[in-house]
Design an enzyme around this catalytic site. Structure first.
Site, mmCIF file in Angstrom:
data_model
loop_
_atom_site.group_PDB
_atom_site.id
_atom_site.type_symbol
_atom_site.label_atom_id
_atom_site.label_comp_id
_atom_site.label_asym_id
_atom_site.label_seq_id
_atom_site.Cartn_x
_atom_site.Cartn_y
_atom_site.Cartn_z
ATOM 1 N N LYS A 45 14.073 -1.719 -12.260
ATOM 2 C CA LYS A 45 14.371 -0.390 -11.773
ATOM 3 C C LYS A 45 13.156 0.527 -11.899
ATOM 4 O O LYS A 45 13.091 1.580 -11.282
ATOM 5 C CB LYS A 45 15.510 0.226 -12.593
ATOM 6 N N GLY A 46 12.198 0.131 -12.735
ATOM 7 C CA GLY A 46 11.127 1.035 -13.134
ATOM 8 C C GLY A 46 10.299 1.630 -12.018
ATOM 9 O O GLY A 46 9.735 2.708 -12.164
ATOM 10 N N GLU A 101 4.788 -1.982 -8.259
ATOM 11 C CA GLU A 101 5.176 -2.193 -9.657
ATOM 12 C C GLU A 101 4.954 -0.930 -10.478
ATOM 13 O O GLU A 101 4.004 -0.185 -10.232
ATOM 14 C CB GLU A 101 4.332 -3.329 -10.261
ATOM 15 N N ASP A 105 1.903 -4.963 -18.196
ATOM 16 C CA ASP A 105 1.598 -5.071 -19.622
ATOM 17 C C ASP A 105 0.907 -6.416 -19.843
ATOM 18 O O ASP A 105 -0.305 -6.538 -19.677
ATOM 19 C CB ASP A 105 2.909 -4.916 -20.399
ATOM 20 N N LYS A 133 -1.831 -1.499 -18.517
ATOM 21 C CA LYS A 133 -2.224 -1.334 -19.917
ATOM 22 C C LYS A 133 -3.525 -2.085 -20.172
ATOM 23 O O LYS A 133 -3.680 -3.239 -19.789
ATOM 24 C CB LYS A 133 -1.122 -1.858 -20.841
ATOM 25 N N PHE A 154 3.546 1.963 -25.896
ATOM 26 C CA PHE A 154 4.762 1.981 -25.088
ATOM 27 C C PHE A 154 4.969 3.372 -24.512
ATOM 28 O O PHE A 154 4.906 4.366 -25.218
ATOM 29 C CB PHE A 154 5.974 1.555 -25.913
ATOM 30 N N VAL A 155 5.232 3.436 -23.215
ATOM 31 C CA VAL A 155 5.392 4.726 -22.537
ATOM 32 C C VAL A 155 6.712 4.785 -21.777
ATOM 33 O O VAL A 155 7.278 3.749 -21.410
ATOM 34 C CB VAL A 155 4.214 5.004 -21.563
ATOM 35 N N ASP A 161 11.646 3.291 -18.705
ATOM 36 C CA ASP A 161 12.730 3.560 -19.655
ATOM 37 C C ASP A 161 12.508 2.886 -20.996
ATOM 38 O O ASP A 161 11.673 1.989 -21.144
ATOM 39 C CB ASP A 161 14.043 3.002 -19.107
ATOM 40 N N ARG A 167 14.054 7.741 -17.714
ATOM 41 C CA ARG A 167 13.500 7.422 -16.387
ATOM 42 C C ARG A 167 13.271 8.666 -15.541
ATOM 43 O O ARG A 167 12.404 8.687 -14.675
ATOM 44 C CB ARG A 167 14.447 6.481 -15.624
HETATM 45 P P1 IMP Z 1 4.730 -7.671 -18.434
HETATM 46 O O1 IMP Z 1 5.418 -8.890 -17.908
HETATM 47 O O2 IMP Z 1 4.369 -7.822 -19.897
HETATM 48 O O3 IMP Z 1 3.549 -7.254 -17.608
HETATM 49 O O4 IMP Z 1 5.786 -6.504 -18.445
HETATM 50 C C1 IMP Z 1 6.077 -5.795 -17.299
HETATM 51 C C2 IMP Z 1 7.429 -5.111 -17.378
HETATM 52 O O5 IMP Z 1 7.790 -4.733 -18.718
HETATM 53 C C3 IMP Z 1 7.352 -3.823 -16.593
HETATM 54 O O6 IMP Z 1 7.705 -4.018 -15.242
HETATM 55 C C4 IMP Z 1 8.315 -2.919 -17.338
HETATM 56 O O7 IMP Z 1 9.633 -3.101 -16.852
HETATM 57 C C5 IMP Z 1 8.252 -3.396 -18.768
HETATM 58 N N1 IMP Z 1 7.307 -2.591 -19.562
HETATM 59 C C6 IMP Z 1 6.103 -2.994 -20.045
HETATM 60 N N2 IMP Z 1 5.501 -2.015 -20.726
HETATM 61 C C7 IMP Z 1 6.333 -0.947 -20.676
HETATM 62 C C8 IMP Z 1 6.256 0.405 -21.213
HETATM 63 O O8 IMP Z 1 5.294 0.838 -21.873
HETATM 64 N N3 IMP Z 1 7.340 1.202 -20.942
HETATM 65 C C9 IMP Z 1 8.414 0.785 -20.229
HETATM 66 N N4 IMP Z 1 8.521 -0.449 -19.718
HETATM 67 C C10 IMP Z 1 7.484 -1.311 -19.929
HETATM 68 MG MG MG Z 2 11.954 -2.084 -17.794
#
Ligand code: IMP
Ligand code: MG
Length: 181
Positions: A45-46, A101, A105, A133, A154-155, A161, A167
């Site tokens: 949903k982000g 996206e 992270d 990040k 974390f943001v 969210d 959100r």
């Molecule tokens: P990744 O697979 O580690 O790159 O994580 C990506 C997903 O994790 C993002 O699409 C977000 O839904 C969630 N996410 C990662 N970091 C954050 C954050 O700081 N705040 C909120 N959601 C996050």
């Molecule tokens: Mg999320």
């Protein structure tokens, strides 16, 4: 809610900085896709708020589709195991797909998505990530458009969210509260 939320730390990206960067990204995308109508694929949903603003900054015909994915594991950490909760409605064959996206992270979610979508035969496949990040990506992600690089904290806000909260904030904040389980 009364008073400042004790779980919110400093403003990482103010509303006007977000809006200005989104307009720039829209201009860049408009120029790059001047002869094509991109299919924007939002990752729920982000990305919903970013996608809404970004699409209005693209001065080209665009189409929309959405996908919902979920990583197994704890609330503030991804495990790299991705489950498709809602798949796309549209066929990607010969489409110019632009994945939108919210935040990258570890990059594991995006790495999975890219492979999955590439296998559906699009003509082109690019990624626009609002936030990346710093220093944490485990894979070379080939991000065509990036809004901002931010420190690895974390943001929340602007679509992001923690436990479905925050959100709707128009800016991005550092989250300093407990991680929900
Ligand atoms: P990744 O697979 O580690 O790159 O994580 C990506 C997903 O994790 C993002 O699409 C977000 O839904 C969630 N996410 C990662 N970091 C954050 C954050 O700081 N705040 C909120 N959601 C996050
Ligand atoms: Mg999320």
């Amino acid at each position: 809610m009364d008073g400042p939320d004790p779980n919110l730390g400093k403003v990482v990206l103010a509303e006007d900085a977000l809006q200005e960067r989104v307009r720039e990204l829209g201009k860049e995308i408009s120029a790059d896709y001047s002869d094509r109508a991109p299919l924007l694929v939002g990752v729920l949903k982000g990305s919903f708020m970013f996608m809404s603003d970004l699409s209005r900054a693209i001065e080209r015909p665009v189409e929309f589709d959405f996908m919902a994915v979920s990583s197994y594991g704890s609330a503030t950490r991804t495990s790299g195991v991705v489950r498709i909760l809602k798949d796309l409605d549209l066929d990607l064959t010969e489409r110019d797909v632009l994945v939108v996206e919210d935040i990258v992270d570890s990059g594991l979610t995006l790495q999975y998505l890219r492979r999955n979508l590439a296998a559906r035969g699009p003509r082109s496949l690019e990624v626009c990530a609002l936030l990346v990040k710093e220093g944490l990506q485990k894979a070379d992600l080939d991000l065509r458009y990036v809004g901002f690089h931010i420190p690895p904290e974390f943001v929340v806000g602007y679509g992001l969210d923690v436990g479905e909260r925050y959100r709707n904030l128009p800016a991005v904040y550092e989250y300093t509260g407990p991680s929900p389980t």
